[in-house]
Structures are given as structure tokens and as C-alpha cells.
Design a protein around this motif. Sequence first.
Motif, PDB file in Angstrom:
ATOM      1  N   PRO A 101      34.439 -12.917  46.073  1.00  0.00           N
ATOM      2  CA  PRO A 101      34.696 -11.905  45.282  1.00  0.00           C
ATOM      3  C   PRO A 101      36.201 -10.975  45.982  1.00  0.00           C
ATOM      4  CG  PRO A 101      32.671 -11.297  46.618  1.00  0.00           C
ATOM      5  CD  PRO A 101      33.022 -12.689  46.859  1.00  0.00           C
ATOM      6  N   SER A 102      36.974 -11.417  45.958  1.00  0.00           N
ATOM      7  CA  SER A 102      38.058 -10.741  46.383  1.00  0.00           C
ATOM      8  C   SER A 102      38.807  -9.769  45.351  1.00  0.00           C
ATOM      9  CB  SER A 102      39.205 -11.645  46.887  1.00  0.00           C
ATOM     10  OG  SER A 102      39.818 -12.492  45.828  1.00  0.00           O
ATOM     11  N   SER A 103      39.744  -9.125  45.612  1.00  0.00           N
ATOM     12  CA  SER A 103      40.362  -8.103  44.446  1.00  0.00           C
ATOM     13  C   SER A 103      41.412  -8.861  43.585  1.00  0.00           C
ATOM     14  CB  SER A 103      40.829  -6.969  45.261  1.00  0.00           C
ATOM     15  OG  SER A 103      41.430  -5.776  44.542  1.00  0.00           O
ATOM     16  N   SER A 104      41.032  -8.679  42.549  1.00  0.00           N
ATOM     17  CA  SER A 104      42.304  -9.109  41.595  1.00  0.00           C
ATOM     18  C   SER A 104      43.183  -7.831  41.611  1.00  0.00           C
ATOM     19  CB  SER A 104      41.746  -9.042  39.839  1.00  0.00           C
ATOM     20  OG  SER A 104      40.716 -10.278  40.097  1.00  0.00           O
ATOM     21  N   SER A 105      42.855  -6.697  41.645  1.00  0.00           N
ATOM     22  CA  SER A 105      44.017  -5.912  41.616  1.00  0.00           C
ATOM     23  C   SER A 105      44.905  -5.950  42.795  1.00  0.00           C
ATOM     24  CB  SER A 105      43.141  -4.457  41.631  1.00  0.00           C
ATOM     25  OG  SER A 105      42.388  -4.211  40.864  1.00  0.00           O
ATOM     26  N   HIS A 106      44.325  -6.151  44.027  1.00  0.00           N
ATOM     27  CA  HIS A 106      45.272  -6.289  45.102  1.00  0.00           C
ATOM     28  C   HIS A 106      45.861  -7.627  44.928  1.00  0.00           C
ATOM     29  CE1 HIS A 106      42.832  -3.230  47.938  1.00  0.00           C
ATOM     30  NE2 HIS A 106      43.104  -2.881  46.689  1.00  0.00           N
ATOM     31  N   ALA A 107      45.583  -8.464  44.351  1.00  0.00           N
ATOM     32  CA  ALA A 107      46.365  -9.652  44.173  1.00  0.00           C
ATOM     33  C   ALA A 107      47.359  -9.395  43.371  1.00  0.00           C
ATOM     34  CB  ALA A 107      45.589 -10.917  43.317  1.00  0.00           C
ATOM     35  N   LEU A 108      47.345  -8.566  42.196  1.00  0.00           N
ATOM     36  CA  LEU A 108      48.354  -8.213  41.473  1.00  0.00           C
ATOM     37  C   LEU A 108      49.341  -7.334  42.364  1.00  0.00           C
ATOM     38  CD1 LEU A 108      49.526  -8.071  38.633  1.00  0.00           C
ATOM     39  CD2 LEU A 108      48.081  -6.024  38.219  1.00  0.00           C
ATOM     40  N   PHE A 109      48.863  -6.495  43.025  1.00  0.00           N
ATOM     41  CA  PHE A 109      49.750  -5.466  43.691  1.00  0.00           C
ATOM     42  C   PHE A 109      50.749  -6.337  44.639  1.00  0.00           C
ATOM     43  CE2 PHE A 109      46.325  -2.301  43.102  1.00  0.00           C
ATOM     44  CZ  PHE A 109      46.665  -1.946  41.743  1.00  0.00           C
ATOM     45  N   GLY A 110      49.973  -7.260  45.274  1.00  0.00           N
ATOM     46  CA  GLY A 110      50.478  -8.003  46.640  1.00  0.00           C
ATOM     47  C   GLY A 110      51.704  -8.718  45.995  1.00  0.00           C
ATOM     48  N   GLY A 111      51.410  -9.530  44.789  1.00  0.00           N
ATOM     49  CA  GLY A 111      52.270 -10.322  44.122  1.00  0.00           C
ATOM     50  C   GLY A 111      53.575  -9.600  43.627  1.00  0.00           C
ATOM     51  N   LEU A 112      53.174  -8.432  43.075  1.00  0.00           N
ATOM     52  CA  LEU A 112      54.400  -7.569  42.492  1.00  0.00           C
ATOM     53  C   LEU A 112      55.280  -7.099  43.709  1.00  0.00           C
ATOM     54  CD1 LEU A 112      55.835  -6.340  40.209  1.00  0.00           C
ATOM     55  CD2 LEU A 112      54.135  -4.565  40.264  1.00  0.00           C
ATOM     56  N   ILE A 113      54.574  -6.527  44.666  1.00  0.00           N
ATOM     57  CA  ILE A 113      55.379  -6.018  45.813  1.00  0.00           C
ATOM     58  C   ILE A 113      56.058  -6.932  46.662  1.00  0.00           C
ATOM     59  CG2 ILE A 113      55.079  -5.062  48.281  1.00  0.00           C
ATOM     60  CD1 ILE A 113      52.617  -3.683  47.106  1.00  0.00           C
ATOM     61  N   GLY A 114      55.546  -8.200  46.671  1.00  0.00           N
ATOM     62  CA  GLY A 114      56.433  -9.299  47.521  1.00  0.00           C
ATOM     63  C   GLY A 114      57.394  -9.853  46.668  1.00  0.00           C
ATOM     64  N   ALA A 115      57.325 -10.037  45.320  1.00  0.00           N
ATOM     65  CA  ALA A 115      58.558 -10.301  44.544  1.00  0.00           C
ATOM     66  C   ALA A 115      59.549  -9.389  44.459  1.00  0.00           C
ATOM     67  CB  ALA A 115      57.865 -10.600  43.125  1.00  0.00           C
ATOM     68  N   THR A 116      59.237  -7.998  44.402  1.00  0.00           N
ATOM     69  CA  THR A 116      60.122  -7.017  44.219  1.00  0.00           C
ATOM     70  C   THR A 116      60.845  -6.947  45.478  1.00  0.00           C
ATOM     71  OG1 THR A 116      58.574  -5.767  42.733  1.00  0.00           O
ATOM     72  CG2 THR A 116      60.301  -4.597  44.002  1.00  0.00           C
ATOM     73  N   TRP A 117      60.108  -7.024  46.821  1.00  0.00           N
ATOM     74  CA  TRP A 117      60.768  -6.877  48.139  1.00  0.00           C
ATOM     75  C   TRP A 117      61.864  -8.039  48.318  1.00  0.00           C
ATOM     76  CZ3 TRP A 117      57.603  -5.160  52.765  1.00  0.00           C
ATOM     77  CH2 TRP A 117      58.535  -4.644  53.693  1.00  0.00           C
ATOM     78  N   ILE A 118      61.583  -9.247  47.659  1.00  0.00           N
ATOM     79  CA  ILE A 118      62.575 -10.349  48.021  1.00  0.00           C
ATOM     80  C   ILE A 118      63.638 -10.239  47.052  1.00  0.00           C
ATOM     81  CG2 ILE A 118      62.935 -12.908  47.253  1.00  0.00           C
ATOM     82  CD1 ILE A 118      61.924 -12.421  50.008  1.00  0.00           C
ATOM     83  N   ALA A 119      63.578  -9.662  45.759  1.00  0.00           N
ATOM     84  CA  ALA A 119      64.421  -9.527  44.790  1.00  0.00           C
ATOM     85  C   ALA A 119      65.492  -8.361  44.564  1.00  0.00           C
ATOM     86  CB  ALA A 119      63.720  -9.644  43.383  1.00  0.00           C
ATOM     87  N   ALA A 120      64.835  -7.148  45.173  1.00  0.00           N
ATOM     88  CA  ALA A 120      65.419  -5.966  44.785  1.00  0.00           C
ATOM     89  C   ALA A 120      65.433  -5.087  46.424  1.00  0.00           C
ATOM     90  CB  ALA A 120      64.906  -5.065  43.919  1.00  0.00           C
ATOM     91  N   GLY A 121      64.772  -5.671  47.494  1.00  0.00           N
ATOM     92  CA  GLY A 121      64.886  -5.059  48.560  1.00  0.00           C
ATOM     93  C   GLY A 121      63.506  -4.046  48.761  1.00  0.00           C
ATOM     94  N   ALA A 122      63.441  -3.577  50.055  1.00  0.00           N
ATOM     95  CA  ALA A 122      62.369  -2.608  50.394  1.00  0.00           C
ATOM     96  C   ALA A 122      62.436  -1.321  49.563  1.00  0.00           C
ATOM     97  CB  ALA A 122      62.184  -2.383  51.880  1.00  0.00           C
ATOM     98  N   ASP A 123      63.774  -0.805  49.407  1.00  0.00           N
ATOM     99  CA  ASP A 123      63.895   0.341  48.830  1.00  0.00           C
ATOM    100  C   ASP A 123      63.405   0.287  47.257  1.00  0.00           C
ATOM    101  OD1 ASP A 123      65.303   1.375  50.952  1.00  0.00           O
ATOM    102  OD2 ASP A 123      67.121   0.700  50.266  1.00  0.00           O
ATOM    103  N   ALA A 124      63.170  -0.553  46.888  1.00  0.00           N
ATOM    104  CA  ALA A 124      62.517  -0.714  45.300  1.00  0.00           C
ATOM    105  C   ALA A 124      61.001  -0.445  45.302  1.00  0.00           C
ATOM    106  CB  ALA A 124      63.054  -2.137  44.610  1.00  0.00           C
ATOM    107  N   ILE A 125      60.417  -0.513  46.321  1.00  0.00           N
ATOM    108  CA  ILE A 125      58.994  -0.147  46.718  1.00  0.00           C
ATOM    109  C   ILE A 125      58.814   1.140  46.974  1.00  0.00           C
ATOM    110  CG2 ILE A 125      56.944  -0.996  47.628  1.00  0.00           C
ATOM    111  CD1 ILE A 125      58.496  -3.684  48.142  1.00  0.00           C
ATOM    112  N   HIS A 126      57.947   1.751  45.987  1.00  0.00           N
ATOM    113  CA  HIS A 126      57.407   3.170  46.501  1.00  0.00           C
ATOM    114  C   HIS A 126      56.204   3.262  47.384  1.00  0.00           C
ATOM    115  CE1 HIS A 126      59.103   4.222  42.302  1.00  0.00           C
ATOM    116  NE2 HIS A 126      60.172   4.168  43.228  1.00  0.00           N
TER     117      HIS A 126
END
Length: 374
Positions: A101-126
Motif C-alpha cells: 500500500p504505497s502512496s498513489s499521491s506521492h507517485a504522482l508528485f514524484g513523476g511530475l517533479i522528475g519530469a519537470t526537473w528534466i524538461a524545465a529545470g529545478a527553477d520550475a519546481i516550487h
Amino acid sequence: MDYSLIVIVVIVAALAFDFTNGFHDTANAMATSIATGALRPKIAVGLSAVLNLVGAFLSIEVAKTISGGIVDELKITPAVIFAGLVGAIIWNLLTWLVGLPSSSSHALFGGLIGATWIAAGADAIHFAKVVEKVLIPAVASPLVAGLVATIGTFVVYRITQRARQEVVGKAFKSGQVLSASLVSLAHGTNDAQKTMGIITLTLISSGSLAAGSSPPIWVILAAGGAIALGTYLGGWRIIQTMGRKLTEIQTPQGFAAEATAGAVILASSHFGFALSTTHVCSGGIIGSGVGRRLAEVRWGVAGRMVLAWLLTLPAAAIVGAVAAAVATKGDWGTLLVGVAGVGIAIAIYLVSKRNPVDPNSIAEQPEPIPAGVA
């Protein structure tokens, strides 16, 4: 691939994630009620599905956190969001396969943060918002739920220790129907909104909505319907883990765990905290085991769950980052990511069919409540 088509693809992927969230997190609301026999498995998931849908219409605070708080919506594209969703879906399916029973929410946040970091840089993450709205609730919520459930369980058994135990069991079975319903309603107010937020973020990033917009009504309805459908199909593997493998659940414990979890989730939804309902409900179940004397808490299972919790966000972020690195190369990259994601999902499903879980095996009647267990 034009923008309108990629937006449609991302919306479909978001609803697919929402569907996996539903069957992955059904256990949050109904595992203890099924384990104690308070509700039959199919009735439990049906009731949970309806209340998930209702809960989706009660608040949009968490959706606002996702669509305008975690990443800069003006620095990413729908292809980046799609890559993040692929990371979240793959992690959801893998943990479902092994019954964690892992977190679906954290899977979503992790996927979004990782994709954003690669595509737009760390500055795009709050990152400040990630800490405030995600990481702090991730640590605090299971501890709070566990502590309150421990105290509640202890008090319940102290109050009822001189009562006829068959009467106590029957009364708390009825109570569990209400408490499980509360958790299902709360789940809709929190988890369904995360998909609403992702779809709204997609519409903003593509220019279809203005920055800071709330989810349109059709987004709310679609997200609520997808999570309800997934909930109805039931995540029996994870229900088995939470209802049978964490601790021995009796009806007073189940009531205390569910009532605690429902209250914590509803309060968090009100303040826009995108917490993990899995963390909250698991904490409540463990707390209910600690609060009943002579109950066995299987700390080995709990330890594996915590390890999965710690790995979820970074693991999904890595998959999301890899997917984004490919998806942002052009239309062919997005198509390749989509084909790979579908292929992995099919492979996991085929593996799961080799070792199916019978819902009725989870719903065995519990032992009678022994006297003097408070």
C-alpha cells in the motif's frame, strides 16, 4: 502531433492514473471493514465508489495545490505532464502487483517533479510548496493518525470491557459502516482532486485555461467517475495486506482506525494539503493494533510498507524524468513513451493473473473479542 491531440492524450492518461488510484487505494477505506466482516467485499467497494464520486464535488483546495502550487505551470508543456503521469502509473501498478500500500499521491508528485526537473529545470519546481503541502503532511499524517487511533482503541476497549462481547462486536460492525463511509468520502475530497489538478494544469500549460483557474465542472465529473470506477473494481491485493497482514483487526479497532483516518483526511483536504490517504489509513490501522492489548502488530510488514513509502516519490521521479527526456524530443518521443507505458502496464496485468486474490478469502470472520483485552 498538434497541441489539441497531446492535451487529449494527457487527459486520458490522467484519468487512467485516477483509475489506478481508485483500485490501488480502495484498501484505505474498506480493508478493515472487509476484514472484520462488517461489510461484504462487493458491497464495500460499491459503497466506497459512490462516496468517492460524491467526495470529488465537496472541495477543490487540493486540486488548486496541484494545478498551481507544485510546479510552474507556465514553464512546462502537456508532454511533460504526460511523462510524469507515466511514471506515476507504472509505480502504482508495480506496488499493486506485490500488494504494497504505497502512496498513489506521492507517485504522482514524484513523476511530475522528475519530469519537470528534466524538461524545465529545478527553477520550475516550487520546492517550498512541496515541503509545506507534501513532505510535512507525509511525515506528520501517519504519526497523528496512529497516535489518535492508539488512544481511541485503548479507550474503546476500556469502556466496553464489562459489556457482553457479542453485543460490542455487533454494535461496532454497524459503526464501521459509517466510519468506512467517512473514509471513502474523505478519499474523494483528496485523491480525486489530484487528477483534477493535473488535468487543470494541462489545460493551463496548453493555453486552454488562464493561470490560476479552478477545475471546470467536466473535469471534476470525469476525475470523480474514474476514481469511482477503479474503486469499484477493488484492489484486493492491497486490501489483503492492510486488512489481514498488518495486525489482527477486530471491529472496535476497525472503527477507531477508520474514524481517525476520515477526520485527518477531511481536515487536510480543507486546508489544501495533498497528503497520502494510504499513509493516514495505514497509520490508523497500526495505531489500532498498538492500542489493543494482546494484539499482534506485524512490524516486518509495516517496515516493508515504510520502505515503499520512502522509495515512492524518488522512484516515480526517476521514471518520470526518463520518460520526459524521451517525450520532449518530439512527437515520436511522446508516442514512444506512451507505447512503452501501455506495454509495461499490460505485462504487469498478465503477471498478476498468474496469482489472483479471491476477495472472499479476505473477508473471513474474525475471532470473537476476548474478555479483558483492554
